[in-house]
Design an enzyme around this catalytic site. Structure first.
Site, PDB file in Angstrom:
ATOM      1  N   ARG A 284       0.959  -1.106   0.052  1.00  0.00           N
ATOM      2  CA  ARG A 284       0.008   0.020  -0.085  1.00  0.00           C
ATOM      3  C   ARG A 284       1.032   1.289   0.059  1.00  0.00           C
ATOM      4  NH1 ARG A 284      -5.075  -0.047   2.720  1.00  0.00           N
ATOM      5  NH2 ARG A 284      -4.402  -1.762   3.561  1.00  0.00           N
ATOM      6  N   CYS A 350     -26.581  -3.122  -7.181  1.00  0.00           N
ATOM      7  CA  CYS A 350     -27.724  -3.208  -6.490  1.00  0.00           C
ATOM      8  C   CYS A 350     -27.595  -3.863  -4.983  1.00  0.00           C
ATOM      9  CB  CYS A 350     -28.716  -4.254  -7.167  1.00  0.00           C
ATOM     10  SG  CYS A 350     -29.436  -3.404  -8.595  1.00  0.00           S
ATOM     11  N   TYR A 379      -5.224  -1.865  -3.345  1.00  0.00           N
ATOM     12  CA  TYR A 379      -6.480  -2.711  -3.067  1.00  0.00           C
ATOM     13  C   TYR A 379      -7.461  -2.051  -3.905  1.00  0.00           C
ATOM     14  CZ  TYR A 379      -3.173  -4.512   0.152  1.00  0.00           C
ATOM     15  OH  TYR A 379      -1.916  -5.040   0.708  1.00  0.00           O
TER      16      TYR A 379
END
Length: 428
Positions: A284, A350, A379
């Site tokens: 990260r 949805c 990510y």
């Protein structure tokens, strides 16, 4: 950007709608949205800052491939001399294809299969980070079939609270990762029984998105005490893997990432006197702030209690807000001053969980407006799916005013290419 600071990473702003010298409006107009865009310059600068902080140490940076596994991103890591931290055979193949030498690859993860262990041995990776006694026996067995010797480090669980989100904390006793120091002590006491595994390393990783040095300091001091104990017992170590976990700035004005130099100072102090190799596994930290997800406003929906800003990006494109309740700064890519408005920022999938932000104050938006979701380089694309039969979005690499498509937008035909009617019925 400073060579060692994590606080000066590039940001897209309404007043400066460009990223690594590329006009984002022109980019989105040409390639469409949603669209991931990564700054090669920002990634190189973050790598260089960490390398500078570690200068003088026998240290290898092994990029955590899971953060962003695009081959072009891995190519940047290879060009900078980095290794790779992998957790699957697929990541092994990606790292090798991108030019990262097997001798700079370490294999982590709790569920390595025999086939994956065999593939790693065939490639000649540097070492395995072993998470359980059963896995140690599996590596011994598979290496034996090859008459090979596998280098291995035991991942110890130091029972340290990383002060991060529960779903990305990995160093507590209740987490699935690693083994206790007491169990690791037994492994070393019995390592002479291993004919095909050279157990000569330690590994620790306590979690991700850590913004405080104290958890690192505590974990590394526990590792150091165990290392010294092992040496006194006649078990010299060739490597100590200190893991990753350095946090990044997701929320401007609130997140305060650790300076690379300060982190390196903690490693130096805790492991002073260790004469083996140090391994680090940032993921990260190297790529998150170097990426944005470009998306357009589809419509504004006025609810009875909430005002919804509906985007063309969705949870299948960027899962972190739905999975972790994670904050990502969101900015309109427009220099026009507008009055503020408060929205729930949502996607078209949805699911109620298809929400990027709740009650977020932004400059007033209109259908067609281009927005940038910041901190999306890690990510994001690597966790994306085709849920709701939404094809995977395109990814582009930016580099000082130019861009290259590094993954084209998936077509419907590509999305269903592996599917077929149930025609070839067979008995098991």
């Amino acid at each position: 950007m400073s060579a060692s600071s994590a606080n000066d990473s590039p940001r897209v702003t309404a007043a400066q709608p460009a990223f690594d010298g590329v006009d984002l409006h022109a980019l989105a107009g040409r390639l469409g949205t949603p669209l991931y865009a990564y700054s090669a310059t920002a990634i190189r600068q973050r790598i260089a800052g960490l390398q500078t902080a570690l200068a003088g140490l026998d240290a290898t940076i092994c990029y955590a491939v899971k953060a962003n596994s695009n081959l072009a991103i891995l190519g940047l890591m290879a060009d900078a001399g980095l290794g790779a931290d992998i957790v699957s055979a697929g990541e092994l193949k990606r790292a090798l294809a991108a030019g990262i030498p097997a001798a700079r690859i370490v294999f982590s993860g709790v569920g390595k299969t025999d086939d994956e262990i065999d593939a790693a041995l065939e490639a000649g990776i540097a070492r395995f980070n072993v998470e359980s006694l059963d896995e140690l026996h599996a590596i011994e067995r598979v290496a034996g079939t090859r008459s090979a010797t596998a280098n291995a480090a035991v991942r110890i669980n130091p029972d340290v609270d990383a002060l991060t989100h529960a779903k990305i904390s990995t160093g507590r006793a209740e987490n699935k990762f690693g083994v206790s120091i007491a169990e690791a002590r037994r492994w070393f006491a019995e390592r002479a029984q291993l004919r095909h595994v050279r157990l000569d390393g330690l590994h620790v990783h306590i979690g991700s998105q850590i913004l405080d040095l104290d958890p690192f300091r505590l974990a590394l001091h526990r590792v150091a005490a165990f290392w010294r104990e092992l040496v006194q017992a006649g078990h010299p170590l060739a490597s100590i893997d200190v893991g990753g976990g350095l946090g990044v700035r997701y929320r401007a004005g609130q997140d305060q990432p650790i300076d690379a130099g300060d982190y390196a100072a903690v490693v130096r102090e805790a492991l002073a006197g260790f004469d083996g190799r140090l391994l680090l596994e940032p993921g990260r930290y190297l790529v998150a702030e170097a990426g944005v997800l470009l998306t357009r406003v589809l419509r504004i929906k006025e609810g009875t209690e909430r005002r919804f800003l509906v985007l063309d990006a969705a949870m299948n494109d960027l899962l972190r807000p739905s999975l972790y309740d994670a904050w990502h700064d969101i900015v309109p890519v427009s220099p026009e001053p507008r009055p503020p408005a408060t929205y729930d920022v949502v996607g078209p999938v949805c699911e109620t969980g298809d929400t990027f932000a709740r009650g977020r104050e932004l400059p007033e938006c209109a259908p067609g407006d281009l927005l940038a979701i910041q901190g999306a380089g890690a990510y994001g694309a690597s966790m994306a799916s085709t849920y709701n039969s939404r094809p995977l979005v395109a990814e582009v690499l930016l580099d000082e005013g130019r861009y290259a498509v590094i993954r084209r937008r998936q077509t419907y035909e590509e999305m269903v290419a592996g599917e077929q009617p149930a025609q070839d019925w067979q008995a098991p």
